[in-house]
Scaffold this motif. Structure first.
Motif, PDB file in Angstrom:
ATOM      1  N   GLU A  51     -13.731  52.145  49.091  1.00 49.51           N
ATOM      2  CA  GLU A  51     -14.776  53.135  48.855  1.00 49.51           C
ATOM      3  C   GLU A  51     -16.155  52.535  49.094  1.00 49.51           C
ATOM      4  O   GLU A  51     -17.011  53.150  49.719  1.00 49.51           O
ATOM      5  CB  GLU A  51     -14.685  53.688  47.429  1.00 49.51           C
ATOM      6  CG  GLU A  51     -15.723  54.725  47.119  1.00 49.51           C
ATOM      7  CD  GLU A  51     -15.573  55.330  45.724  1.00 49.51           C
ATOM      8  OE1 GLU A  51     -16.546  55.960  45.285  1.00 49.51           O
ATOM      9  OE2 GLU A  51     -14.515  55.167  45.091  1.00 49.51           O
ATOM     10  N   TYR A  52     -16.372  51.309  48.628  1.00 49.12           N
ATOM     11  CA  TYR A  52     -17.656  50.655  48.834  1.00 49.12           C
ATOM     12  C   TYR A  52     -17.951  50.492  50.326  1.00 49.12           C
ATOM     13  O   TYR A  52     -19.040  50.826  50.796  1.00 49.12           O
ATOM     14  CB  TYR A  52     -17.704  49.284  48.139  1.00 49.12           C
ATOM     15  CG  TYR A  52     -19.058  48.628  48.292  1.00 49.12           C
ATOM     16  CD1 TYR A  52     -20.055  48.863  47.365  1.00 49.12           C
ATOM     17  CD2 TYR A  52     -19.354  47.829  49.392  1.00 49.12           C
ATOM     18  CE1 TYR A  52     -21.326  48.302  47.518  1.00 49.12           C
ATOM     19  CE2 TYR A  52     -20.611  47.270  49.559  1.00 49.12           C
ATOM     20  CZ  TYR A  52     -21.589  47.508  48.615  1.00 49.12           C
ATOM     21  OH  TYR A  52     -22.837  46.960  48.779  1.00 49.12           O
ATOM     22  N   LEU A  69     -18.043  40.874  52.360  1.00 45.40           N
ATOM     23  CA  LEU A  69     -19.079  41.912  52.360  1.00 45.40           C
ATOM     24  C   LEU A  69     -20.458  41.359  52.017  1.00 45.40           C
ATOM     25  O   LEU A  69     -21.462  42.030  52.234  1.00 45.40           O
ATOM     26  CB  LEU A  69     -18.703  43.059  51.429  1.00 45.40           C
ATOM     27  CG  LEU A  69     -17.436  43.819  51.812  1.00 45.40           C
ATOM     28  CD1 LEU A  69     -17.284  45.076  50.963  1.00 45.40           C
ATOM     29  CD2 LEU A  69     -17.395  44.161  53.277  1.00 45.40           C
ATOM     30  N   ASP A  70     -20.516  40.135  51.523  1.00 47.41           N
ATOM     31  CA  ASP A  70     -21.807  39.490  51.322  1.00 47.41           C
ATOM     32  C   ASP A  70     -22.433  39.104  52.660  1.00 47.41           C
ATOM     33  O   ASP A  70     -23.640  38.900  52.750  1.00 47.41           O
ATOM     34  CB  ASP A  70     -21.665  38.258  50.419  1.00 47.41           C
ATOM     35  CG  ASP A  70     -20.660  37.237  50.935  1.00 47.41           C
ATOM     36  OD1 ASP A  70     -19.647  37.633  51.560  1.00 47.41           O
ATOM     37  OD2 ASP A  70     -20.870  36.035  50.710  1.00 47.41           O
ATOM     38  N   ALA A  74      -5.663  53.994  47.036  1.00 47.68           N
ATOM     39  CA  ALA A  74      -6.142  52.865  47.845  1.00 47.68           C
ATOM     40  C   ALA A  74      -7.663  52.746  47.830  1.00 47.68           C
ATOM     41  O   ALA A  74      -8.203  51.662  48.059  1.00 47.68           O
ATOM     42  CB  ALA A  74      -5.644  52.997  49.278  1.00 47.68           C
ATOM     43  N   TRP A  75      -8.363  53.835  47.554  1.00 51.40           N
ATOM     44  CA  TRP A  75      -9.828  53.823  47.612  1.00 51.40           C
ATOM     45  C   TRP A  75     -10.469  52.878  46.609  1.00 51.40           C
ATOM     46  O   TRP A  75     -11.515  52.315  46.856  1.00 51.40           O
ATOM     47  CB  TRP A  75     -10.377  55.234  47.419  1.00 51.40           C
ATOM     48  CG  TRP A  75     -10.150  56.087  48.612  1.00 51.40           C
ATOM     49  CD1 TRP A  75      -9.168  57.018  48.776  1.00 51.40           C
ATOM     50  CD2 TRP A  75     -10.887  56.066  49.822  1.00 51.40           C
ATOM     51  NE1 TRP A  75      -9.252  57.577  50.027  1.00 51.40           N
ATOM     52  CE2 TRP A  75     -10.299  57.018  50.687  1.00 51.40           C
ATOM     53  CE3 TRP A  75     -11.990  55.341  50.267  1.00 51.40           C
ATOM     54  CZ2 TRP A  75     -10.791  57.257  51.968  1.00 51.40           C
ATOM     55  CZ3 TRP A  75     -12.468  55.581  51.535  1.00 51.40           C
ATOM     56  CH2 TRP A  75     -11.875  56.530  52.369  1.00 51.40           C
ATOM     57  N   ASP A 111     -20.846  52.282  52.440  1.00 53.13           N
ATOM     58  CA  ASP A 111     -21.805  51.396  53.087  1.00 53.13           C
ATOM     59  C   ASP A 111     -21.914  51.737  54.576  1.00 53.13           C
ATOM     60  O   ASP A 111     -23.017  51.779  55.136  1.00 53.13           O
ATOM     61  CB  ASP A 111     -21.358  49.937  52.904  1.00 53.13           C
ATOM     62  CG  ASP A 111     -22.359  48.948  53.467  1.00 53.13           C
ATOM     63  OD1 ASP A 111     -23.440  48.790  52.872  1.00 53.13           O
ATOM     64  OD2 ASP A 111     -22.050  48.332  54.519  1.00 53.13           O
ATOM     65  N   TYR A 112     -20.788  52.012  55.202  1.00 53.16           N
ATOM     66  CA  TYR A 112     -20.775  52.393  56.622  1.00 53.16           C
ATOM     67  C   TYR A 112     -21.595  53.666  56.841  1.00 53.16           C
ATOM     68  O   TYR A 112     -22.444  53.728  57.732  1.00 53.16           O
ATOM     69  CB  TYR A 112     -19.327  52.601  57.104  1.00 53.16           C
ATOM     70  CG  TYR A 112     -19.256  53.244  58.468  1.00 53.16           C
ATOM     71  CD1 TYR A 112     -19.566  52.515  59.607  1.00 53.16           C
ATOM     72  CD2 TYR A 112     -18.914  54.580  58.610  1.00 53.16           C
ATOM     73  CE1 TYR A 112     -19.530  53.103  60.867  1.00 53.16           C
ATOM     74  CE2 TYR A 112     -18.872  55.180  59.867  1.00 53.16           C
ATOM     75  CZ  TYR A 112     -19.180  54.438  60.984  1.00 53.16           C
ATOM     76  OH  TYR A 112     -19.156  55.027  62.223  1.00 53.16           O
ATOM     77  N   PHE A 113     -21.361  54.678  56.025  1.00 55.91           N
ATOM     78  CA  PHE A 113     -22.091  55.936  56.200  1.00 55.91           C
ATOM     79  C   PHE A 113     -23.564  55.794  55.809  1.00 55.91           C
ATOM     80  O   PHE A 113     -24.425  56.436  56.411  1.00 55.91           O
ATOM     81  CB  PHE A 113     -21.413  57.076  55.442  1.00 55.91           C
ATOM     82  CG  PHE A 113     -20.188  57.582  56.146  1.00 55.91           C
ATOM     83  CD1 PHE A 113     -20.278  58.139  57.414  1.00 55.91           C
ATOM     84  CD2 PHE A 113     -18.937  57.467  55.562  1.00 55.91           C
ATOM     85  CE1 PHE A 113     -19.148  58.597  58.084  1.00 55.91           C
ATOM     86  CE2 PHE A 113     -17.804  57.917  56.225  1.00 55.91           C
ATOM     87  CZ  PHE A 113     -17.900  58.483  57.482  1.00 55.91           C
ATOM     88  N   GLY A 114     -23.875  54.949  54.850  1.00 55.83           N
ATOM     89  CA  GLY A 114     -25.274  54.688  54.519  1.00 55.83           C
ATOM     90  C   GLY A 114     -26.003  54.059  55.693  1.00 55.83           C
ATOM     91  O   GLY A 114     -27.142  54.429  56.013  1.00 55.83           O
TER      92      GLY A 114
END
Length: 169
Positions: A138-139, A121-122, A111-112, A143-146
């Motif tokens: 995965e993106y 997401l834009d 699923a990742w 992005d959340y953790f970044g």
């Protein structure tokens, strides 16, 4: 992604230990009138966790990644984070993020990388992804953790603390 999630789980616990003794008065101090205090920054990260947890679940239930945004400035204000105790905010933040990581660990490996050509997401991602590019779980997770690390660096800077991790998120 399992190694990535394990690494972030350990980061969260490390942040919890390092920030446990953060000066509670400093935590309520805004560096400027229009800037957030450490309390408000961590509160914003709680709000982000709430909204992104929902997205991580919805991605598994729908065939698109069309998610609404949220008015982060008003969320921080309406939650009154600057009136709350630092330790309560920190505990809530840790709880939400460890729960997110545990939820993400349940996602099947295939699923990742599933591609979603229909996404927002834009508009809602911290690091915007053009609508013409396919998005993946995965993106969005990275992005959340970044985004989380970006704001934690601000908290550490406001507390004159050395940030404990490399940019390997």
């Amino acid at each position: 992604m399992k190694d990535y999630l394990n690494r972030f789980y350990n980061y969260i616990l490390n942040f919890e230990n390092e920030l446990a003794d953060f000066d509670p008065d400093l935590a309520k101090t805004k560096p400027a009138a229009e800037k957030w205090s450490p309390n408000e920054i961590l509160g914003h990260l709680i709000d982000s966790a709430i909204n992104n947890h929902r997205r991580f679940i919805l991605m598994q239930l729908q065939d698109n990644m069309n998610f609404d945004g949220y008015d982060h400035l008003n969320w921080v204000e309406l939650n009154g984070y600057n009136k709350k105790d630092w330790s309560d905010i920190l505990d809530t933040w840790v709880t939400f993020n460890t729960n997110i990581i545990e939820t993400l660990e349940e996602i099947p490996q295939q699923a990742w990388k599933k591609e979603f050509t229909d996404h927002t997401l834009d508009k809602i991602a911290w690091q915007s992804l053009p609508g013409s590019k396919a998005a993946t779980m995965e993106y969005l997770v990275k992005d959340y953790f970044g985004h989380l690390v970006h704001h934690l660096k601000q908290v550490y800077a406001l507390g004159n603390l050395a940030f404990p991790m490399q940019n390997s998120y």
